[in-house]
Motif scaffolding. Structure first.
Motif, mmCIF file in Angstrom:
data_model
loop_
_atom_site.group_PDB
_atom_site.id
_atom_site.type_symbol
_atom_site.label_atom_id
_atom_site.label_comp_id
_atom_site.label_asym_id
_atom_site.label_seq_id
_atom_site.Cartn_x
_atom_site.Cartn_y
_atom_site.Cartn_z
ATOM 1 N N UNK A 62 -6.440 7.126 2.322
ATOM 2 C CA UNK A 62 -5.287 7.872 2.025
ATOM 3 C C UNK A 62 -4.838 8.131 3.415
ATOM 4 N N UNK A 63 -5.533 8.391 4.403
ATOM 5 C CA UNK A 63 -5.024 8.822 5.828
ATOM 6 C C UNK A 63 -4.482 7.848 6.560
ATOM 7 N N UNK A 64 -5.227 6.697 6.520
ATOM 8 C CA UNK A 64 -4.801 5.697 7.382
ATOM 9 C C UNK A 64 -3.909 4.536 6.810
ATOM 10 N N UNK A 65 -4.388 3.841 5.736
ATOM 11 C CA UNK A 65 -3.904 2.798 5.068
ATOM 12 C C UNK A 65 -2.527 2.986 4.492
ATOM 13 N N UNK A 66 -2.635 4.240 3.461
ATOM 14 C CA UNK A 66 -1.304 4.502 2.552
ATOM 15 C C UNK A 66 0.014 4.670 3.488
ATOM 16 N N UNK A 67 0.023 5.461 4.573
ATOM 17 C CA UNK A 67 1.303 5.801 5.138
ATOM 18 C C UNK A 67 1.781 4.596 5.995
ATOM 19 N N UNK A 68 0.744 3.564 6.445
ATOM 20 C CA UNK A 68 1.215 2.474 6.944
ATOM 21 C C UNK A 68 2.051 1.414 6.145
#
Ligand SMILES: Nc1ncnc2c1ncn2[C@@H]1O[C@H](COP(=O)(O)OP(=O)(O)OP(=O)(O)O)[C@@H](O)[C@H]1O
Ligand SMILES: [Mg+2]
Lengths: 245, 246
Positions: free
Chosen positions: A129-135
């Motif tokens: 959620x922290x790294x993949x979702x926003x990208x």
């Protein structure tokens, strides 16, 4: 077998991303900075790509139509339609696979091998959620915007190149562009750019997130993210054309 | 209380270790020692479920951490502070933000409270001057100390230290050892210290687990360690003692 295994891991990661996309609080800040990195930071190269694609296309179309007896405004139709339906989305995505995809894979890859992802997880974070979702979200949101920019600059570049080289006056170019213009072409371009944005960012996240083997491994992930990103963009382009045209 | 029962882990064909069982009582400090590559870090990562075992289980206060769903696992992980072998500082943010990171996401503290807490934590590891530095500007030892400040900022129930003193000068090592002891005594933190620094073991640990030959070769208190006649363990201890005494 290995391909199936990879596909499984890729789908699992996407499924995790989908499930954790509700944790907005975790990735809100990262989303903002990703929107800037994917969108704003790519504006320059997308404008440049657009202008040159349009310019070259105009000159070449003019050259190819030289001997035939068709109205000169046809150049405007061909150029603007090709850009809207295919080139703005595909060429800018290929460029962005090298820019955005490579950056994402390198970032996540080096976070992985230096245990930063482990550190996030061990604090109780959902690292997906922290790294993949926003990208991936930034890809979905920004690629259509960049598609518009590439289209505008592409058509503009074609128009100006036609004027400067004297192959077609601006008024004829615009007349031609308007003649066969249909809104669904733009819609199709939008769909394409959203799909390409998803393909490039998700493949890069996947390659980065599962990096192993130190600095060398990061290099490998980056290369693979770029190459696979380009390949899957072309594949998706083909599939979309067969499905939707 | 941490109970490790019959744990086994392999990567592909490589068996890291099997039959590893040990209990860590509340407030106790256990040192995990062994030669490089014997699987100390791997064992540590099983305790908070960063790695999944092939066989066996890890119980934290009676609950099997490998059978929890992700939400429960994350709740449990928040009770742990972890110092990673390579420090694992986030290199996109500076020293202050690294230490403030857990506070920002897991507490509702105000900016002022965060500043006070972070500077206090940095002072404890002697780095209050470096608060503005980027991760890339820190030396290896400084990174380790920043990582220690970050790992302890939420006052966890459990601490896990992976090589807390390796790469540090003897004096700083000693200060870190003092910090580890202080944490476990004052805050009653249960600690796991992975190390091959025997000096550190004798100072901070209550009991010692020795990994060798792909299993838990020896487990006992520090007093028992001083009188052991276990051959491989003795070799390991004497080898380190030369380093300490020269
Ligand atoms: N993710 C992984 N994939 C494959 N093999 C791994 C992985 N992590 C560790 N190993 C292997 O497991 C073994 C134990 O590694 P580990 O990092 O636990 O050693 P260690 O005891 O901590 O050594 P050191 O004291 O050098 O840190 C090594 O042989 C290592 O190559
Ligand atoms: Mg290790």
């Amino acid at each position: 077998m290995k391909g199936l295994n990879e596909l499984g891991k890729y789908s699992t990661l996407l499924y995790q991303a989908l499930r954790s996309s509700t944790e907005i609080k975790t990735y809100r800040k990262n989303l903002v900075s990703e929107l800037v990195k994917v969108g704003v930071d790519s504006l320059g190269i997308i404008m440049l790509t657009g202008v040159f694609t349009g310019a070259v296309l105009t000159i070449q179309t003019a050259y190819q139509l030289q001997l035939s007896f068709i109205p000169i405004s046809t150049i405007g139709s061909i150029v603007s339609e090709s850009i809207l339906i295919e080139l703005a989305a595909v060429i800018s995505s290929l460029v962005l696979a090298g820019k955005v995809g490579a950056r994402i894979a390198t970032e996540l890859g080096s976070m992985k091998v230096s245990e930063q992802i482990d550190a996030l997880e061990s604090m109780g974070f959902n690292s997906v959620s922290f790294l993949v979702v926003p990208r991936v979200l930034a890809g979905l949101m920004m690629f259509p915007v960049l598609y518009v920019v590439a289209s505008v600059f592409g058509i503009g570049g074609g128009l100006i190149a036609g004027m400067l080289t004297g192959v077609i006056p601006a008024s004829e170019f615009i007349k031609g562009a308007q003649l066969y213009f249909e809104p669904w072409i733009v819609l199709f371009g939008f769909v394409k750019s959203i799909v390409f944005g998803f393909v490039i960012t998700s493949v890069a996240c996947y390659k980065g997130y599962y990096t192993s083997g130190g600095a060398e491994g990061v290099g490998k992930s980056t290369t693979q993210a770029t190459v696979l990103g380009c390949m899957y963009v072309l594949l998706a382009d083909f599939l979309l054309a067969t499905l939707l045209l | 209380m941490i109970e490790i029962k019959n744990l086994k882990k392999s990567f592909g064909n490589l068996l890291v270790w099997q039959d590893v069982s040990l209990n860590i009582d509340n407030g106790e400090t256990v040192a995990i020692i062994g030669r490089s590559g014997c699987g100390k870090s791997v064992l540590m990562k099983h305790i908070n479920a960063l790695l999944i075992p092939d066989e066996g289980e890890v119980l934290i206060d009676g609950e099997n951490i490998h059978q929890m769903d992700y939400v429960q696992t994350r709740k449990m992980r928040q009770r742990f502070g972890v110092l990673f072998q390579g420090s694992a500082l986030f290199d996109s943010i500076n020293t202050f933000e690294n230490v403030a990171f857990p506070l920002r996401y897991f507490t509702n503290r105000s900016e002022d409270e965060i500043r006070i807490d972070v500077m206090e934590a940095l002072e404890l590891v002697g780095l209050e001057e470096a608060w503005e530095k980027q991760t890339s500007e820190l030396s290896g030892g400084m990174r380790k100390r920043v990582a220690l400040a970050r790992a302890t900022i939420l006052k966890p129930d459990y601490m896990m230290y992976d090589e807390p003193t390796s790469g540090l000068d003897p004096e700083t090592s000693d200060e870190i050892n003092q910090l580890i002891m202080q944490m476990s005594e004052q805050l009653k933190i249960t600690s796991v210290v992975v190390t091959h620094d025997m000096h550190s073991v004798l100072e901070v640990a209550d009991s010692v687990a020795f990994l060798d030959q792909a299993r838990l070769s020896w487990f006992g208190t520090v007093e028992e360690l001083r009188q052991t006649d276990h051959e491989a363990l003795l070799r390991f201890v004497t080898a380190s003692e030369y380093q300490v005494k020269v």
